[in-house]
Design an enzyme around this catalytic site. Structure first.
Site, PDB file in Angstrom:
ATOM      1  CB  CYS A 172      15.231 -42.423  29.522  1.00 14.30           C
ATOM      2  SG  CYS A 172      13.598 -41.901  28.798  1.00 14.30           S
ATOM      3  CG  MET A 389      11.757 -44.658  31.240  1.00 14.01           C
ATOM      4  SD  MET A 389      11.798 -45.069  29.426  1.00 14.01           S
ATOM      5  CE  MET A 389      10.234 -44.522  28.973  1.00 14.01           C
ATOM      6  CB  CYS A 391      13.715 -38.035  29.760  1.00  8.62           C
ATOM      7  SG  CYS A 391      13.654 -39.510  29.350  1.00  8.62           S
ATOM      8  CG  ASN A 412      11.852 -43.133  24.697  1.00  5.34           C
ATOM      9  OD1 ASN A 412      12.491 -42.211  24.104  1.00  5.34           O
ATOM     10  ND2 ASN A 412      10.587 -42.869  24.392  1.00  5.34           N
ATOM     11  CE1 TYR A 546       8.677 -36.971  27.919  1.00  4.73           C
ATOM     12  CE2 TYR A 546       9.896 -36.810  26.034  1.00  4.73           C
ATOM     13  CZ  TYR A 546       9.855 -36.754  27.555  1.00  4.73           C
ATOM     14  OH  TYR A 546      10.802 -36.344  28.159  1.00  4.73           O
ATOM     15  CD  GLU A 551      12.900 -27.369  31.333  1.00  2.00           C
ATOM     16  OE1 GLU A 551      13.987 -28.164  30.936  1.00  2.00           O
ATOM     17  OE2 GLU A 551      12.185 -28.026  32.355  1.00  2.00           O
ATOM     18  N   GLY A 686      11.177 -23.196  34.266  1.00  2.00           N
ATOM     19  CA  GLY A 686      12.115 -24.522  34.051  1.00  2.00           C
ATOM     20  C   GLY A 686      13.420 -24.174  33.402  1.00  2.00           C
TER      21      GLY A 686
END
Length: 708
Positions: A172, A389, A391, A412, A546, A551, A686
């Site tokens: 991303c 970004m 994501c 990334n 990160y 999900e 999510g």
């Protein structure tokens, strides 16, 4: 003696396994070519007597072949080599046939539900998914070291986006939209000059987004503040037209009203272009662009008033929604919106509080925007405020040769995530053993992340001109290598993690919200962060920790561990692991306490973090949402709201399904009462895949992840 297996794990030397392998080969040759059980034992004893601290399993096999050669048992040695080769072929078996055919038959649930933004039943999307299956197969068999592929298959780690690893593309980015609009760009070999009006700027922006999205696999973020300049140009154009058209025949007040009316029309049309283009364009990935719009009012921006107008129109149009094929207004998946809270709009008497109230109203109906606290972000990122970004991963601060911070035009390289609960399961309550296992798994993650990095080294700008030659990332020459943008922290490479709650329960016996558990959880997080910093110093690469919002990965890790280790109370029996550092949804904790607790982990997880809370009955609870938004500004960097989200499959209505006088669910638009054609779900975990009926319960639809 410790044996290093192909998956990188370490086990005790086991004579029985060698005896079994030689025995299999022994049985396949003629009697005169065989060796005795005593000779087999002698071979194994010789290997064991070497007293090496560590030995690769391949080295052991080489030792066996040497001993068979010494015994002049050449046919047996040939049979053993053939047995070894056959085992290797089994490990490298092509698996695409079944997976691709199951895609065409719409029976490959794992792939079909992995990305909720793709309709896996359409031909165009299936082409991308079929290519992805080929990429995953080649990645597993050829491109990755066998021990990393095996670790991924066994759920020790997750090598994200293997369906795109075959191609030299990245994850991303933050598109450098300012450079592309101000200095022009090129798409499909055609020159796109700097726009002269707001509406043209909006059109070009969506074209850029679609082009960029087609040549990478992650999301893109765009700071709409760069559009303010073009709205002012449009206003200046209308003022000039007004003066030329009316001269002194009308008053200045009428001229102003004329200009304002035309400007509002252009504003609405431009924002509508962004919304409709993004939702109707299809990238080569078989989906709408995974784009985020960053809504930030910087007091130092000379176009702040124009940007306030743009943000207002974006929120108004998102609140209204977009019509589906049935003509019903629904919530569009894209663009995702991130609204920045600062002193000028944090509901404490700021000039732009009215925009925040509109954002809250929009959240109550459409769940977006997400919220970023400029105050907390400045504390965590050296005084900077910038967009994550697409994501939700964050860049680390980086300065150019002039000492200026730069965020747009960076990207990334990819993500590898660690399964923390599996480390806890293998430790079996032994904390010392847990830290040893964690260290081994982190080495696995590092090796896998370096595979991601090396796959991009040596790539030339020709692979994606819009990224590398025409401004989205850089302005390189054709044939020029992209390597300088991979090093020195310009781009990031991310270590993800899943299940901090579960691993704390496994090792300490309590939730990570318990004081004893919190200390342990923070120690884990600091260990992950310290490894990223160590790797950064050793390699010069921008490693970051990160808190991935993956999900489906929460579900995958839990499923693998349940199959391997059985049902473990409050761990594998739930069918999911909690995302990153999040508090388990079943814990009784209020929104404010949850944000305060999770904020400490966001600070450590600087490569990406998001927290969410559920607000019941959001459409009728604006005051409560406003209270939480005020709290976000002072207490947590990044947060979003979740609530009950109903959907009617007959007409597409995605508002709140009613309970009628007969105690039945009923769509308020088309009055559908068929429960099988309605989803009544919760976004607590999510999970965005397909829900299912709870057999035997007529009034309950369950989420596959949380079983709500």
């Amino acid at each position: 003696m410790k044996v290093i297996k192909r998956d990188g794990s370490t086990v005790e030397f086991d004579k029985k396994k060698i005896i079994k392998a030689i025995g299999k080969a022994n049985e396949s040759v003629d009697f005169e070519d065989r060796i005795t059980e005593e000779q087999i034992s002698s071979i194994v004893d010789d290997i064991a007597s070497r007293h090496r601290r560590r030995v690769l399993v391949e080295d052991i096999q080489d030792m066996v072949e040497e001993k068979l050669m010494e015994l002049q048992k050449y046919q047996l040695m040939k049979s053993y080599i053939l047995y070894r080769y056959e085992r290797a072929l089994i490990r490298k078996a092509n698996t695409t046939d079944e997976s691709i055919l199951s895609l065409i038959k719409n029976s490959n649930k794992d792939v079909m539900e992995e990305n909720s933004n793709k309709n896996a039943r359409t031909a165009s999307t299936q082409r991308d998914l079929i290519a992805g299956e080929v990429s995953k197969d080649l990645t597993r068999r050829i491109l990755l070291p066998e021990y990393i592929s095996k670790a991924h298959d066994e759920g020790a780690i997750h090598f994200h986006d293997a369906d795109y690893f075959l191609q030299p593309i990245f994850n991303c980015c933050l598109i450098n939209i300012k450079d592309m609009l101000d200095n022009g760009t090129v798409m499909n070999g055609k020159m796109i000059e700097s726009p002269k009006s707001f509406q043209t700027a909006c059109t070009i922006t969506t074209q850029i987004i679609a082009s960029v999205a087609s040549s990478q696999y992650g999301g893109q973020s765009v700071n709409i503040a760069h559009l303010g300049k073009y709205l002012r140009r449009t206003k200046e154009k209308y003022i000039k037209q007004s003066n030329l058209t009316f001269g002194d025949t009308v008053s200045d007040e009428i001229k102003k009203r004329f200009v304002d009316m035309r400007l509002q029309e252009s504003l609405k049309a431009g924002v509508q272009t962004i919304q409709y283009q993004i939702n109707t364009l299809m990238t080569t990935n078989g989906q709408s662009p995974f784009v985020t719009l960053f809504l930030y009012l910087d007091d130092k921006d000379e176009y702040i008033e124009e940007n306030a107008m743009i943000i207002e129109e974006i929120l108004k149009q998102r609140y209204e929604g977009i019509k589906n094929e049935k003509g019903v207004f629904v919530t569009p998946a894209f663009p995702k919106l991130i609204y920045v809270l600062d002193e000028n709009n944090c509901l404490k008497g700021g000039k732009y509080d009215y925009l925040t109230k509109l954002a809250v109203k929009c959240s109550s109906k459409r769940l977006y925007p997400d919220y970023i606290s400029a105050k907390k972000m400045r504390e965590n990122y050296e005084g900077n405020v910038f967009s994550p970004m697409g994501c939700r991963s964050f860049l680390s601060p980086w300065k150019d040769e002039n000492g200026n911070y730069k965020f747009e035009g960076r990207f990334n390289q990819g993500v590898v995530s660690i399964n923390l609960p599996q480390c806890g399961i293998l430790a079996n309550g032994d904390e010392k053993k847990f830290w040893e296992i964690l260290e081994q798994r982190l080495q696995l993650c590092f090796d896998a992340l370096m595979c991601r990095h090396r796959a991009l080294e040596g790539v030339t700008s020709d692979v994606s001109p819009v990224h590398w030659q025409y401004g989205a990332i850089a302005r390189l020459q054709p044939g020029e290598k992209i390597d300088k943008y991979l090093h020195d922290g310009y781009s990031t490479i991310s270590l993800g993690y899943i299940g901090l709650y579960e691993v704390t329960k496994l090792v300490k016996g309590v939730s990570h919200t318990d004081p004893a558990g919190t200390e342990f959880a923070v120690k884990i997080m600091n260990t992950l962060r310290e490894h990223c910093e160590k790797w950064k110093k050793e390699t010069g690469l921008g490693f970051g920790l990160y808190g991935t919002p993956a999900e489906s990965l929460c579900y995958r890790f839990a499923r693998i561990d349940a199959e391997k280790f059985g049902e473990i109370p409050d761990v594998t029996d739930k069918g999911y692991y909690t995302n990153s550092y999040h508090v388990d949804v079943r814990e009784n904790i209020d929104a404010f306490s949850k944000f305060v607790f999770e904020s400490q982990f966001q600070q450590i997880s600087s490569g990406g973090a998001i927290s969410y809370v559920e607000i019941p009955n959001m459409r009728h609870n604006l005051t409560a949402i406003e209270d939480v938004v005020k709290f976000i500004y002072d207490n947590i960097q990044y947060a979003e709201f979740n609530t009950k989200s109903d959907y009617c499959h007959v007409c597409g209505f995605d508002g709140e399904i009613i309970i009628n006088d007969d105690n039945e669910w009923e769509c308020p638009v088309c009055h559908n009462k068929d429960q099988r054609k309605m989803n009544v779900t919760r976004r607590t975990c999510g999970y965005l895949g397909e829900n299912f009926w709870n057999v035997g319960k007529t009034k309950e639809i369950k989420s596959r992840v949380l079983h709500l």
